[in-house]
Design an enzyme around this catalytic site. Structure first.
Site, PDB file in Angstrom:
ATOM      1  N   TRP A 289       5.011  -0.865   4.419  1.00  0.00           N
ATOM      2  CA  TRP A 289       5.818  -1.312   3.271  1.00  0.00           C
ATOM      3  C   TRP A 289       6.979  -0.367   2.973  1.00  0.00           C
ATOM      4  O   TRP A 289       7.516  -0.371   1.877  1.00  0.00           O
ATOM      5  CB  TRP A 289       4.928  -1.484   2.039  1.00  0.00           C
TER       6      TRP A 289
ATOM      7  N   ASP B 265       0.762  -1.247   0.000  1.00  0.00           N
ATOM      8  CA  ASP B 265       0.000   0.000   0.000  1.00  0.00           C
ATOM      9  C   ASP B 265       0.797   1.304   0.000  1.00  0.00           C
ATOM     10  O   ASP B 265       0.526   2.193  -0.785  1.00  0.00           O
ATOM     11  CB  ASP B 265      -0.923   0.053   1.220  1.00  0.00           C
TER      12      ASP B 265
ATOM     13  N   GLU C  75       2.063  -9.165  11.644  1.00  0.00           N
ATOM     14  CA  GLU C  75       1.794  -8.830  10.239  1.00  0.00           C
ATOM     15  C   GLU C  75       3.118  -8.605   9.503  1.00  0.00           C
ATOM     16  O   GLU C  75       3.318  -9.104   8.401  1.00  0.00           O
ATOM     17  CB  GLU C  75       0.911  -7.576  10.176  1.00  0.00           C
TER      18      GLU C  75
HETATM   19  C1  DGY Z   1      -5.731  -1.712   4.375  1.00  0.00           C
HETATM   20  O1  DGY Z   1      -6.872  -1.383   4.667  1.00  0.00           O
HETATM   21  O2  DGY Z   1      -4.718  -1.343   4.976  1.00  0.00           O
HETATM   22  C2  DGY Z   1      -5.534  -2.654   3.299  1.00  0.00           C
HETATM   23  O3  DGY Z   1      -4.200  -2.964   3.089  1.00  0.00           O
HETATM   24  C3  DGY Z   1      -6.156  -2.189   2.025  1.00  0.00           C
HETATM   25  O4  DGY Z   1      -6.227  -3.315   1.250  1.00  0.00           O
END
Ligand code: DGY
Length: 425
Positions: A349, A163, A392
């Site tokens: 990221w 993202d 995560e």
């Molecule tokens: C979020 O909501 O952070 C997701 O990665 C979008 O897909």
């Protein structure tokens, strides 16, 4: 030790299992996410093969008529997530978003088929799923590569799955924030805001959603209308690899036409990947299609390209590049080069290491004969788990857990790594 970790991983997966789909983690991500599901199915495939099939079957049941497979399926209402169905406005019986995500389901399906003992049943399920996945791949090349270059573009950062990568910074600056209705983020109530995208990035993400919604989610229009059109090497590599797997599976179910089409898409994509090679960095990099620029952003997207089984010389160069990164961090592979000024060790990221990425890079490196580096990535992945649990993502320098906890695909990767790769734990 291995069995104890596998048991813990199963517990995480079971806690996020909603019967016919998994949520990535409770709270932060309360719905079904496309590539999370496909990779999580690999975890199930080692202890409940039926459940692995069901995960992909549920995902593909929500494919759009044009072939697109959405990035989120909002199975049950949940106010704890933004942006929910009311923001997307895709007008579907079971609401979904209107964008897609990395096409890793074809790759997962091949592994699930190979691991199924009852091949009669598996063939029946495959015959149902394979044409759907192939239609999704064709959708990509039709709607996200209108000039038939062989490479598809993403039109929203969320499509990449990465993202807030530095890869999108320049292009996102060209995405306006004016006219975005005010909103309240929910992600920052579930996770540390320092680990998440910024508010400004969120406003630009939502501008894109509002713009696509105004265009009626018509994929014949969205690519050209989007000011954000990025060709991501990692994203394309995943699609190419899944096309390879669809071709193999199509042979198995006796569909030579599908096999031929899938092989042709993979071959064209692989040849075109060469245009993303960046000799300055010794890795692949993103191409900003809207601006016509091959970027110099040193992110893991260009290393994930290894998943497509790249030529030997490219694989060797990628290994050299990872070696260089290993001098700049403790736990491979950072999502951004720690030597770059934009590196942020905990922010999603923009620095952290991710197990799913390590797994896919390692898988591609093994195919390219780079076993030693592949084993190193898998061993680093297990060191992170032992230090910080099923997070995560992880700070690549301190190894601290970041983002959400009890994460489904992280747990699935642990099972996959311990069962298949036999990394000593
Ligand atoms: C979020 O909501 O952070 C997701 O990665 C979008 O897909």
């Amino acid at each position: 030790m291995s069995q104890a970790l596998i048991d813990q991983a199963r517990k995480v997966m079971d806690g996020n299992d909603r019967g016919s789909y998994t949520v990535p983690t409770h709270g932060l991500y309360p719905f079904q996410w496309n590539w999370d599901s496909a990779l999580s199915a690999l975890g199930f495939s080692h202890y409940d093969i039926d459940r692995a099939w069901v995960e992909i079957e549920t995902l593909m049941a929500h494919q759009w008529a044009d072939g697109m497979v959405p990035h989120i399926i909002f199975h049950e209402p949940d106010d704890g997530y933004f942006p929910g169905p009311d923001v997307w406005g895709t007008n579907r019986v079971v609401p979904t978003t209107g964008i897609t995500q990395p096409a890793v389901a074809g790759f997962a399906l091949r592994k699930i088929f190979d691991r199924s003992e009852d091949k009669v049943l598996a063939r029946r399920r495959l015959a149902n799923l394979l044409p759907k996945i192939h239609a999704w791949h064709k959708w990509f090349y039709k709607h996200r590569d209108p000039e038939a270059s062989g490479l598809v573009a993403i039109i929203h950062p969320w499509e990449s799955g990465r993202d807030n990568s530095v890869d999108w910074d320049e292009a996102l600056e060209g995405v306006p924030m004016e006219g975005v209705a005010s909103f309240t983020r929910r992600d920052t109530t579930h996770a540390n805001p320092d680990h998440r995208p910024t508010d400004e990035q969120y406003r630009r993400y939502i501008w894109l959603v509002q713009t696509f919604r105004r265009l009626g989610w018509d994929n014949a229009k969205l690519h050209d209308a989007s000011p954000f059109r990025l060709v991501d090497p990692g994203f394309n590599a995943i699609l190419i690899r899944s096309c390879d797997d669809v071709a193999e599976l199509a042979e198995l179910i006796g569909d030579p036409d599908m096999a031929l089409e899938a092989r042709a898409m993979a071959a064209k994509g692989r040849a075109a990947m060469e245009s993303l090679w960046n000799p300055k960095l010794g890795q692949y990099t993103c191409y900003n299609r809207a601006a016509g620029i091959l970027q110099d952003t040193p992110t893991v997207g260009g290393i994930l390209a290894a998943f497509a089984q790249v030529p030997t010389a490219r694989a060797e160069a990628l290994v050299a590049r990872i070696n260089l990164l290993s001098q700049r961090c403790v736990y491979l592979v950072p999502s951004h080069d720690p030597a770059d000024s934009s590196f942020d060790s905990r922010r999603y990221w923009r620095g952290p290491s991710w197990l799913i990425v390590n797994y896919m890079i390692a898988d591609g490196l093994i195919l390219a004969g780079q076993e030693a580096m592949a084993q190193r990535l898998l061993a680093d992945s297990m060191r992170l788990i032992e230090k910080s649990g099923f997070a995560e993502y992880y700070d690549p320098i301190s190894g601290e857990p970041c983002g959400g906890g009890d994460f489904t695909w992280t747990a699935a990767m642990v099972i996959e790594i311990l069962k298949v790769q036999k990394v000593p734990a």
